[in-house]
Design an enzyme around this catalytic site. Sequence first.
Site, PDB file in Angstrom:
ATOM      1  CD  GLU A   1      -2.745  -1.157  -0.160  1.00 15.61           C
ATOM      2  OE1 GLU A   1      -3.191  -0.116  -0.670  1.00 15.61           O
ATOM      3  OE2 GLU A   1      -2.875  -2.277  -0.694  1.00 15.61           O
TER       4      GLU A   1
ATOM      5  CD1 TRP B   1      -1.207  -0.318  -3.953  1.00 20.72           C
ATOM      6  CD2 TRP B   1      -1.911   0.900  -5.708  1.00 20.72           C
ATOM      7  NE1 TRP B   1      -1.742  -1.176  -4.883  1.00 20.72           N
ATOM      8  CE2 TRP B   1      -2.188  -0.463  -5.959  1.00 20.72           C
ATOM      9  CE3 TRP B   1      -2.269   1.839  -6.668  1.00 20.72           C
ATOM     10  CZ2 TRP B   1      -2.797  -0.889  -7.142  1.00 20.72           C
ATOM     11  CZ3 TRP B   1      -2.874   1.413  -7.850  1.00 20.72           C
ATOM     12  CH2 TRP B   1      -3.133   0.067  -8.078  1.00 20.72           C
TER      13      TRP B   1
ATOM     14  CG  ASN C   1      -8.498   2.186   0.242  1.00 19.75           C
ATOM     15  OD1 ASN C   1      -8.404   3.156  -0.506  1.00 19.75           O
ATOM     16  ND2 ASN C   1      -8.377   0.947  -0.193  1.00 19.75           N
TER      17      ASN C   1
ATOM     18  CD1 TRP D   1     -18.121  13.643 -17.258  1.00 18.66           C
ATOM     19  CD2 TRP D   1     -18.800  11.994 -15.917  1.00 18.66           C
ATOM     20  NE1 TRP D   1     -17.064  12.785 -17.084  1.00 18.66           N
ATOM     21  CE2 TRP D   1     -17.452  11.752 -16.268  1.00 18.66           C
ATOM     22  CE3 TRP D   1     -19.439  11.074 -15.081  1.00 18.66           C
ATOM     23  CZ2 TRP D   1     -16.732  10.654 -15.817  1.00 18.66           C
ATOM     24  CZ3 TRP D   1     -18.722   9.972 -14.632  1.00 18.66           C
ATOM     25  CH2 TRP D   1     -17.392   9.773 -15.003  1.00 18.66           C
TER      26      TRP D   1
ATOM     27  CD1 TRP E   1     -10.944  11.272  -5.807  1.00 20.51           C
ATOM     28  CD2 TRP E   1     -12.940  10.707  -6.651  1.00 20.51           C
ATOM     29  NE1 TRP E   1     -11.879  11.419  -4.810  1.00 20.51           N
ATOM     30  CE2 TRP E   1     -13.120  11.091  -5.303  1.00 20.51           C
ATOM     31  CE3 TRP E   1     -14.057  10.304  -7.377  1.00 20.51           C
ATOM     32  CZ2 TRP E   1     -14.369  11.082  -4.682  1.00 20.51           C
ATOM     33  CZ3 TRP E   1     -15.303  10.304  -6.762  1.00 20.51           C
ATOM     34  CH2 TRP E   1     -15.453  10.687  -5.429  1.00 20.51           C
TER      35      TRP E   1
HETATM   36  P1  FAD Z   1      -3.037   2.012   5.167  1.00 21.22           P
HETATM   37  O1  FAD Z   1      -3.938   0.985   4.659  1.00 21.22           O
HETATM   38  O2  FAD Z   1      -2.549   1.866   6.578  1.00 21.22           O
HETATM   39  O3  FAD Z   1      -1.867   2.216   4.171  1.00 21.22           O
HETATM   40  C1  FAD Z   1      -0.582   2.759   4.532  1.00 21.22           C
HETATM   41  C2  FAD Z   1      -0.273   3.956   3.653  1.00 21.22           C
HETATM   42  O4  FAD Z   1      -0.193   3.563   2.290  1.00 21.22           O
HETATM   43  C3  FAD Z   1      -1.341   5.036   3.680  1.00 21.22           C
HETATM   44  O5  FAD Z   1      -1.178   5.882   4.790  1.00 21.22           O
HETATM   45  C4  FAD Z   1      -1.128   5.744   2.359  1.00 21.22           C
HETATM   46  O6  FAD Z   1      -0.078   6.679   2.415  1.00 21.22           O
HETATM   47  C5  FAD Z   1      -0.700   4.601   1.451  1.00 21.22           C
HETATM   48  N1  FAD Z   1      -1.857   4.096   0.703  1.00 21.22           N
HETATM   49  C6  FAD Z   1      -2.725   3.137   1.089  1.00 21.22           C
HETATM   50  N2  FAD Z   1      -3.628   2.907   0.122  1.00 21.22           N
HETATM   51  C7  FAD Z   1      -3.334   3.752  -0.887  1.00 21.22           C
HETATM   52  C8  FAD Z   1      -3.907   4.006  -2.176  1.00 21.22           C
HETATM   53  N3  FAD Z   1      -4.951   3.317  -2.627  1.00 21.22           N
HETATM   54  N4  FAD Z   1      -3.356   4.960  -2.939  1.00 21.22           N
HETATM   55  C9  FAD Z   1      -2.267   5.669  -2.524  1.00 21.22           C
HETATM   56  N5  FAD Z   1      -1.682   5.467  -1.317  1.00 21.22           N
HETATM   57  C10 FAD Z   1      -2.209   4.524  -0.526  1.00 21.22           C
HETATM   58  N6  FAD Z   1      -4.897   8.661   0.104  1.00 21.22           N
HETATM   59  C11 FAD Z   1      -4.295   9.790   0.531  1.00 21.22           C
HETATM   60  O7  FAD Z   1      -3.292   9.717   1.256  1.00 21.22           O
HETATM   61  N7  FAD Z   1      -4.783  11.011   0.168  1.00 21.22           N
HETATM   62  C12 FAD Z   1      -5.886  11.161  -0.618  1.00 21.22           C
HETATM   63  O8  FAD Z   1      -6.275  12.288  -0.935  1.00 21.22           O
HETATM   64  C13 FAD Z   1      -6.555   9.983  -1.043  1.00 21.22           C
HETATM   65  N8  FAD Z   1      -7.682  10.058  -1.790  1.00 21.22           N
HETATM   66  C14 FAD Z   1      -8.308   8.898  -2.193  1.00 21.22           C
HETATM   67  C15 FAD Z   1      -9.461   8.994  -2.984  1.00 21.22           C
HETATM   68  C16 FAD Z   1     -10.123   7.838  -3.401  1.00 21.22           C
HETATM   69  C17 FAD Z   1     -11.360   7.952  -4.244  1.00 21.22           C
HETATM   70  C18 FAD Z   1      -9.613   6.581  -3.037  1.00 21.22           C
HETATM   71  C19 FAD Z   1     -10.318   5.323  -3.482  1.00 21.22           C
HETATM   72  C20 FAD Z   1      -8.463   6.468  -2.272  1.00 21.22           C
HETATM   73  C21 FAD Z   1      -7.788   7.620  -1.838  1.00 21.22           C
HETATM   74  N9  FAD Z   1      -6.620   7.553  -1.053  1.00 21.22           N
HETATM   75  C22 FAD Z   1      -6.005   8.709  -0.657  1.00 21.22           C
HETATM   76  C23 FAD Z   1      -5.960   6.251  -0.785  1.00 21.22           C
HETATM   77  C24 FAD Z   1      -6.353   5.538   0.517  1.00 21.22           C
HETATM   78  O9  FAD Z   1      -7.744   5.508   0.656  1.00 21.22           O
HETATM   79  C25 FAD Z   1      -5.739   6.170   1.759  1.00 21.22           C
HETATM   80  O10 FAD Z   1      -4.359   6.371   1.570  1.00 21.22           O
HETATM   81  C26 FAD Z   1      -5.915   5.260   2.973  1.00 21.22           C
HETATM   82  O11 FAD Z   1      -7.291   5.026   3.199  1.00 21.22           O
HETATM   83  C27 FAD Z   1      -5.295   5.911   4.175  1.00 21.22           C
HETATM   84  O12 FAD Z   1      -5.541   5.164   5.322  1.00 21.22           O
HETATM   85  P2  FAD Z   1      -4.356   4.461   6.111  1.00 21.22           P
HETATM   86  O13 FAD Z   1      -3.266   5.430   6.355  1.00 21.22           O
HETATM   87  O14 FAD Z   1      -4.955   3.784   7.285  1.00 21.22           O
HETATM   88  O15 FAD Z   1      -3.865   3.405   5.051  1.00 21.22           O
END
Ligand code: FAD
Length: 487
Positions: free
Chosen positions: A285, A288, A351, A316, A392
């Site tokens: 993650e 990602w 997420n 749209w 998005w």
């Molecule tokens: P964990 O599951 O603990 O993951 C660890 C770290 O990995 C996160 O803190 C984050 O930095 C990174 N990460 C995890 N999943 C993703 C992902 N899919 N894409 C990119 N990085 C990821 N994340 C943001 O940080 N900022 C945003 O503005 C953002 N907008 C999003 C919009 C949409 C529509 C979606 C579907 C996802 C978005 N995310 C965004 C990705 C993701 O949802 C969040 O990073 C995640 O929920 C953060 O929670 P966590 O720190 O507990 O993640």
Amino acid sequence: MNPVTRNNTTIVWFRTDLRLTDNPAIYAASQRGGSVLPVFIWGPEEEGEWPLGGASKWWLHQSLGSLRQSLVSLGTPLIVRRGLALEVLRQLVRETGATAVVWNRRYEPAIIARDRGVKEGLRALGIEAESFNGSLLREPWTVKTKTGGPYQVFTPFWRACRSELEPPAALRPPASLVPVDRPVQSLTITDLGLEPRIDWAAGFTPVWSPGERGAQALLNQFLSQREGAYAHDRDRPDREGTSRLSPHLHFGEISPRQIWLAAAAIAAASGTSSTQWQESRFLTEVGWREFAFHLLYHFPDTPLAPLRPEFSRFPWRPDAAALRAWQRGQTGYPLVDAGMRQLWKTGWMHNRVRMVVASFLVKHLLLPWQEGARWFWDTLVDADLASNTLGWQWTAGCGADAAPFFRIFNPVSQGEKFDPEGTYVRTWVPELARLPAHWIHQPWAAPAAELRDLGVVLGKTYPRPMVEHATARADALAAYAATRGGA
Ligand code: FAD
């Protein structure tokens, strides 16, 4: 004021790197010897930056406070100024006689251009200007496909990224810093007016501890208590399954290198092989996030335009009332509404639920994904141009390695699968709290009399679904077919 004689002062320009450990810029400044002037400059609107959303401003206010405290304990204040970066830095050079300015790089397209100008402007004055990588495992331009281009598919990107990754030990924080030998004027953090005027962020305070110490505590807690179960708990919004490090990572209160090294140390202690932990779900993650920056760097138009050009023809159906219902968590789909209310109350959303609400906006309501991205930008404490754009575009099916458009999440079955007892919905949609698990994700399926006994009157205490799933799905597929046919 007369210019001060040049001396061995280094200005450290803080941006989204609000930490002292593993911070290459502050490390370089302390290695140069001489005095150090840490500065934060507020003036984003003038410089092409995306104006910070309300939730991000709240976080920034707290995080700057935490950084200031840490700097003061090392012997130097944090100087806060407002204005255009190059002008402010030039002025500070004149006031202090500094001979170098250092900072950690950012990767948003407008910021890259601005920073290039700042570097040239400072060097033209004979000032050393140096930038560093403080927020990524690898610079976006160093990970290349066999033909030398950027990646657009995650798995090979992450494999390539990891293949040459042996991060050196994290940089130690300076033990002390020598302040400049004259008073330097500073605004207070409060002068920046970052805190919301309405009491919107009251729900943030109990949930978050912005700042480097909070980030480190969260990482340690996650790695020691939750990482083991992450692979199956990460999709469950009803559990505390993920790290919640995203806002800390966004504001640079912790670096991905620190995360990587901490995970490596734990794996080594438990005898896990390096391939195994590098392929762990959690680090994937974090990968990602790297991928998001890679894409933003190589495809700088994507915050506004779809990566796949055929989507610019998508029909749209902008609709202000529908957008408002979605924003307020009043769609009539409990999982969607729970997510949108969690976002409003806490500045964060799980997420899995982000994917469901985003899919609902784009595919059930046929609203442009950019509208959803804008709302997230304003309300997320982790709002991040790279990750938000990726999230998005991925959901809308128009980005790199995206979910195919025809895969349309059913918010009811997503709820039943990932919130089987309805705990998450009950937390954020209290008017449904008394519903049993088999109706909580589709209250309209329950007999009206029974619903009434449980305190629910559809259309009154809780909305009816604003669209019917099967109809919305058929409409979305028809719109998609028109896009592909060029109609
Ligand atoms: P964990 O599951 O603990 O993951 C660890 C770290 O990995 C996160 O803190 C984050 O930095 C990174 N990460 C995890 N999943 C993703 C992902 N899919 N894409 C990119 N990085 C990821 N994340 C943001 O940080 N900022 C945003 O503005 C953002 N907008 C999003 C919009 C949409 C529509 C979606 C579907 C996802 C978005 N995310 C965004 C990705 C993701 O949802 C969040 O990073 C995640 O929920 C953060 O929670 P966590 O720190 O507990 O993640």
